[in-house]
Each structure stands twice: as structure tokens, then as C-alpha cells.
Enzyme design. Structure first.
Site, short mmCIF file in Angstrom:
data_model
loop_
_atom_site.label_atom_id
_atom_site.label_comp_id
_atom_site.label_asym_id
_atom_site.label_seq_id
_atom_site.Cartn_x
_atom_site.Cartn_y
_atom_site.Cartn_z
N CYS A 1 10.11 0.30 10.90
CA CYS A 1 9.01 -0.60 10.48
C CYS A 1 9.45 -2.05 10.31
O CYS A 1 8.63 -2.96 10.34
CB CYS A 1 8.44 -0.20 9.12
SG CYS A 1 8.07 1.49 8.88
N LEU B 1 0.82 -1.21 0.00
CA LEU B 1 0.00 0.00 0.00
C LEU B 1 0.86 1.26 0.00
O LEU B 1 1.90 1.30 0.63
CB LEU B 1 -0.88 0.02 1.26
CG LEU B 1 -1.85 -1.14 1.45
CD1 LEU B 1 -2.50 -1.05 2.83
CD2 LEU B 1 -2.92 -1.11 0.36
N HIS C 1 2.05 7.08 9.54
CA HIS C 1 2.06 6.68 10.95
C HIS C 1 2.79 7.74 11.77
O HIS C 1 3.59 8.51 11.23
CB HIS C 1 2.82 5.36 11.12
CG HIS C 1 2.13 4.16 10.59
ND1 HIS C 1 2.76 3.26 9.74
CD2 HIS C 1 0.88 3.67 10.78
CE1 HIS C 1 1.92 2.28 9.44
NE2 HIS C 1 0.77 2.51 10.05
#
Length: 258
Positions: A248, A19, A163
Site C-alpha cells: 500500500c 479508516l 482489498h
């Protein structure tokens, strides 16, 4: 004694389908991504971290971003419920991995959504980004699990990036660093240091003053070195094309009972 284990997960063969929400899609070089992932894992090991591989999730393009699937405070794991529905199958393998490591396991339940990339721990303060992927119910559930353990949970608006940790991370002394144009409310952090590059906002604390940082942030690496830190540089260009960053790609577990 502190534990130094890091959960990692191999890139899916479908990585290129991952994404993107705040950037333009670019072509991914899967072979290069694999080599970059191996080098990232090796950097962790070189600096004293034991890497623990979560079972691959080949059908989940974003599964390499293992941090989003769980939040761990002390030895308690909160299994995320991703705001992106296509990512919800990523959590099963991560749940098994943290349970095997002895964590007590909790879950975010509907209607809550929470992704680990929205959670920044600074000592006993847990900042949680309220934005596109983490909703108010997710924030409430995180509070319910971690506040009884002594954490202070601070909700932070996130509107300019995917985020919270796409915008800010923290140095070993607790100073929060970020690329100012992408930080909604810098004043929420007691000490905030602006950095000159977007990817310079992302560091992983390796201990001993060493900071894992992306090769795409040379000016920030220079700034941090000038402040007495030791940058450890890794190239993660293929993951940056999917809004990924150095945080991440692993979950660092520092407070397991070992």
C-alpha cells in the site's frame, strides 16, 4: 530498459484518523509511523528503486497508502475513484506525479469506484478485487482501459478483507500467495501457495529474487527463504493498525518509457 521508480507519500499528521473496516481501531504512534515510513522508503532505495515523493495530502488521513490512488499498466495510469468518499481528495497529487513521469492518464468516472489496493498484476493478467471499495462499474472501466493494451482482466470476489491485496500478492514466478482463511476463491489463481500468517500474504517484488515483507510475518519470511527467495524485512506495525501492508505504501513503476 525497465524503469525502477516508486511513488511514495509522507504520512499525514492526521494518520491516526485513518479508516478501519475489518479490524478494531488501535492507537497509532505517529512518531514511530514516520520512522517506519522513512525505513520503508530507504529499503526501496537500497534495492535499486528511485523513490518519487507525491506532494503530501495532510488533510487526508489515509493518503500515505498511495497505492490506492492509481493503477499503472505499462505506461498508462488509471486514476482511481476511491470507494471511501473521504479518500477522493487523495488522487489529485498522484495524478500530477504520474503525468510528470510521462504516463498517459485515464480516470475512473462515476458511478465506478476503484482502489488500487484491489488490483494485482501478474504479468499481463490483472486481477481486480470486487468488494467493499471497488464496484462492478469500476471493474468494467478498468477492463476498458487496459484490455486494449493486451491485459487480461480477471475479477475476483473479496469479502473478508479490505482489498484484494490485503488477501493475496504474487511471487516473481507468478505464484499467488495468500493467507487461506481470508481468500474467497483460491481456485481462481492458477498456482496458489498458502502462507502461515495474514501479513505474510503481502510482498513487494524488489527484483533479483528479493521480496519486501513485513516484520510481523517471520514464519512466512522463513518459508519464502526456503523456496529460494530473499526476504527484505521492514517493520510497518503502525500502518498495519490501519489495514495497511507493504504494497500500500508505494506504487512501483516498472514500464515507463525512459
Amino acid at each position: 530498459m525497465p524503469s525502477k521508480k516508486a511513488l511514495i507519500r509522507r504520512p499525514s499528521p492526521r494518520l491516526a484518523e485513518g479508516l478501519v473496516t475489518h479490524i478494531e481501531r488501535e492507537e497509532i504512534d505517529a512518531g514511530l509511523a514516520g520512522r517506519q515510513w522513512e525505513a520503508y522508503a530507504e529499503a526501496l532505495r537500497t534495492h535499486g528503486w528511485e523513490t518519487v515523493e507525491v506532494d503530501p495530502a495532510d488533510d487526508c488521513p489515509d493518503s500515505v497508502f498511495v497505492e490506492d490512488a492509481v493503477v499503472v499498466y505499462r505506461n498508462v495510469a488509471l486514476i482511481a475513484r476511491p470507494g471511501a468518499e473521504s479518500r477522493r481528495d487523495e488522487t489529485g497529487g498522484v495524478e500530477e506525479a504520474v503525468a510528470r513521469l510521462g504516463c498517459s492518464v485515464n480516470w475512473v468516472w462515476e458511478p465506478g469506484t476503484l482502489e488500487g489496493g484491489d488490483v494485482l498484476k501478474v504479468g499481463d493478467t490483472i486481477y481486480v478485487g470486487r468488494g467493499g471499495r471497488t464496484n462492478a462499474a469500476g471493474v468494467q472501466q478498468l477492463r476498458a482501459v487496459f484490455e486494449p493494451l493486451g491485459a487480461r482482466v480477471v475479477a475476483v470476489p473479496v469479502s473478508k478483507v479490505l482489498h484484494l491485496k490485503s488477501a493475496v500478492t504474487a511471487l516473481p514466478d507468478g505464484t499467488v500467495i495468500g493467507y487461506a482463511p481470508l481468500v474467497d476463491t483460491p481456485s481462481l489463481f492458477p498456482r496458489f501457495l498458502p502462507v502461515p500468517e495474514e501479513s505474510g500474504a503481502h510482498v513487494v517484488l524488489l527484483d533479483g529474487g528479493k521480496l519486501l515483507i513485513a516484520a510481523s510475518a517471520p514464519k512466512t519470511a522463513e518459508l519464502l527463504a526456503d523456496l529460494g527467495h530473499e526476504p527484505v524485512v521492514v517493520d510497518i506495525s503502525e500502518f498495519e493498525k490501519l489495514e495497511g501492508c507493504v504494497t500500500c505504501l508505494s506504487v512501483r513503476l516498472r514500464e515507463l518509457y525512459i
